[in-house]
Design a protein around this motif. Structure first.
Motif: not given
Length: 638
Positions: A259-263
């Motif tokens: 998963r891209c858990k951006t920021f």
């Protein structure tokens, strides 16, 4: 010679001429400078992204509802059970079983594009998807592809994956000629130019993750430099073999949970994904003159390099600041007018803090915690589509501008502690919100950074308000036709049936408020003409829906005509007006009021006859007061 005999020099005249030349040169330089800043209109776009986002509308539904589209690797890519291992240090293994995938990449109507089945087998599916999405973008731009033949149209494609050639080497048997043209990056762009007969610049770009946004920048430059009159720009990425995932797993770039858990504080790498996006560009002045449907406007763009950063793949904060600032300057855009940034946002522990810090540094003087720049990343929804990542972010911003809403950046639960949130004028979009304007135009930025160090930034503004106002005013001035004609065509009978289904679904959609006349006009003149054809006469949308249903059931009703074109011979259509005695006041008046071609022909006749008639022929046929008019003049043979 005596000095008295020397001709006198008129210094005032010389100075005057010099000043004129200087003014002319300054004017030329100003014109050149203005051309560098000329806005570029986006007049068409199409896409394929994970989660069934096979159109901009479907992509918007995923974005505004905050949908996570990441799934386990499909069996038709590779057997994940043979490769998955949670330990990144195990050679030849993949740390995550997940990714973002688009469907039906193994399906391709090669005959439609004039490609033989044998050649199609060697054709990289990335090139296949590019052809399909580009064709859809043409239709969405209301362009008849036949009109593009020999046009100065450019093609700029971002592409950096070569998975299919690896599969061919591994499973394809003896190499053959089509392997070359089917898998070279150059032909990804060249094939589209060849298919449509385009003679403008045609190039493929590989700057890794920033490839597609660099392509958009180059397309804008080509339009401003008058190398292109129209331009295709976009990118594609497909995951067809496991080698790339193995490499990035071993490099500890991928998120173990996929998963891209951006920021977010739990950001631990990115998830690889697929995608394709294409936009069609034209200089804004030309788009306005031609009456194109303007989706948004690119105000400025810039690219640069990280240079000697902390490592080849390590981001460089000052370079990111510089590319954003240069894009703003190139578009003559005040940083204070920016309200949203679509970040690169790969969710790596190193990349996110550097990027947010760079954004904060650029907007520190013009924004505050009370009036922050909103930031988000489409990668949180669809993963990192690498060569297509930049165009995905750009299309997301265009959709937000059109819907006047900012979509949530998902997987953001606890702010990354390595980002100095208290000191930066930024805020992550955590829910679907309206996009306020405070009386100003909505303007946003899109960033895309390649792991090779090449950075790109695009500044985008919503479509000009005056264009929307003008279109509505023009429509209100026109008299509505009592009947409309919808014409559809396809290369096969099955394709025509599918097209009829598409139009029926479109007409029945709840949010379809487009004018029936506009729909028919676009279908009639903004599409390619193929041999299997259908024509329907209708007066309103619901009637058209019913007639399309009747056609599907094979019913033979008045106002429906279909068949296959056998002869390519074209014939002209003419109106025959009968002789003396059948004329009457107001004959053909409705046709004159609603049919521009008919009206133009009559007005041309009126101009020709004015020297010979005391009264305008239009006033005789269409008097302002029909009750008081006399038919004497109309009944005279003259």
């Amino acid at each position: 010679m005596n000095s008295k005999d020397s001709p006198k020099v008129d210094y005032k005249a010389l100075i005057g001429n010099a000043l004129i030349k200087i003014e002319s040169l300054e004017s030329q330089l100003k014109t050149i400078e203005n051309k560098k800043k000329e806005p570029i209109a986006i007049i068409g776009m199409s896409c394929r992204f994970p989660g069934g986002a096979n159109s901009p509308e479907a992509f918007w539904e995923i974005l505004n509802q905050g949908v996570d589209t990441i799934t386990q690797v499909p069996q038709n890519r590779w057997d994940i059970n043979d490769y998955y291992d949670p330990n990144p240090d195990v050679p030849g293994k993949i740390i995550s079983p997940n990714g973002g995938f688009i469907s039906q990449v193994d399906s391709f109507d090669s005959i439609f594009f004039g490609i033989s089945p044998r050649e199609a087998e060697s054709l990289d599916p990335q090139q296949r998807v590019l052809l399909e999405v580009s064709w859809e973008a043409i239709e969405r731009a209301n362009i008849d592809p036949d009109n593009l033949l020999d046009s100065q149209t450019g093609v700029f494609i971002g592409i950096c994956g070569s998975d299919y050639s690896q599969r061919l080497v591994k499973f394809g048997g003896t190499p053959e000629a089509y392997w070359g043209t089917g898998n070279a990056f150059s032909t990804a762009a060249g094939r589209l130019s060849y298919l449509l007969g385009l003679t403008g610049p045609s190039l493929s770009v590989d700057t890794s993750c920033s490839s597609s946004l660099v392509s958009v920048h180059l397309a804008c430059q080509s339009l401003r430099n008058r190398e292109s009159e129209l331009a295709f720009a976009g990118g594609v990425n497909l995951l067809l073999s496991p080698e790339g995932n193995i490499i990035f797993s071993n490099g500890k770039m991928l998120s173990p949970d996929g998963r891209c858990k951006t920021f977010d504080a739990k950001a631990n790498g990115y998830v690889r994904s697929e995608g394709c996006g294409m936009i069609i560009l034209k200089r804004l002045s030309d788009a306005l003159a031609h009456g194109d449907n303007i989706l948004a406007v690119i105000r400025g763009s810039a690219i640069n390099q990280d240079g000697a950063s902390g490592g080849l793949t390590v981001p460089n904060g000052p370079s990111q600041q510089a590319v954003i600032g240069q894009a703003l300057e190139n578009g003559a855009v005040d940083p204070a007018s920016i309200s949203y940034i679509e970040a690169h946002g790969t969710a790596t522990p190193l990349g996110d803090p550097i990027e947010v810090g760079a954004i904060g540094a650029v907007f520190r003087k013009t924004h505050s915690k009370q009036q922050p720049v909103i930031i988000g990343s489409a990668k949180s929804n669809i993963g990192h589509s690498e060569g297509a990542a930049g165009i995905a972010g750009l299309i997301k911003v265009v959709l937000q501008l059109q819907n006047q809403k900012i979509a949530p950046s998902i997987n953001f639960n606890q702010p990354n502690p390595y980002i100095n949130w208290d000191q930066l004028p930024v805020q992550v979009a955590t829910k679907l919100t309206s996009w306020p304007t405070n009386g100003k135009s909505r303007i946003a930025g899109v960033s895309s950074f390649g792991f090779s160090g090449t950075n790109a930034h695009i500044v985008i503004e919503e479509a000009p308000t005056e264009v929307r106002t003008q279109n509505s005013e023009l429509r209100s001035e026109e008299l509505e036709r009592s009947l409309h004609l919808l014409t559809l065509s396809a290369k096969t009978e099955k394709a025509l049936d599918d097209l009829v289904n598409s139009y029926q679904n479109y007409l029945e959609a709840e949010n379809n408020d487009n004018d029936l006349g506009d729909i028919c006009y676009t279908a009639n003149i903004g599409r390619a003409e193929f041999d299997y054809r259908l024509a329907v006469i209708t007066s309103q949308k619901q009637e058209l829906v019913e007639k399309l249903k009747q056609y599907k059931h094979g019913d033979n009703f008045a106002g429906i005509c279909s068949g296959q074109l056998i002869s390519k011979t074209t014939t002209k259509i003419a109106f025959l007006l009968t002789g003396q005695g059948s004329q009457y006041v107001n004959m053909g008046r409705q046709l004159y009021e609603v049919a521009p071609t008919f009206r133009q022909a009559l007005e041309e006749c009126d101009q020709i006859l004015q020297p010979y008639l005391e009264t305008s022929i239009l006033e005789i046929i269409y008097p302002k007061d029909a009750q008081k008019s006399s038919s004497n003049l109309l009944d005279q043979t003259a």
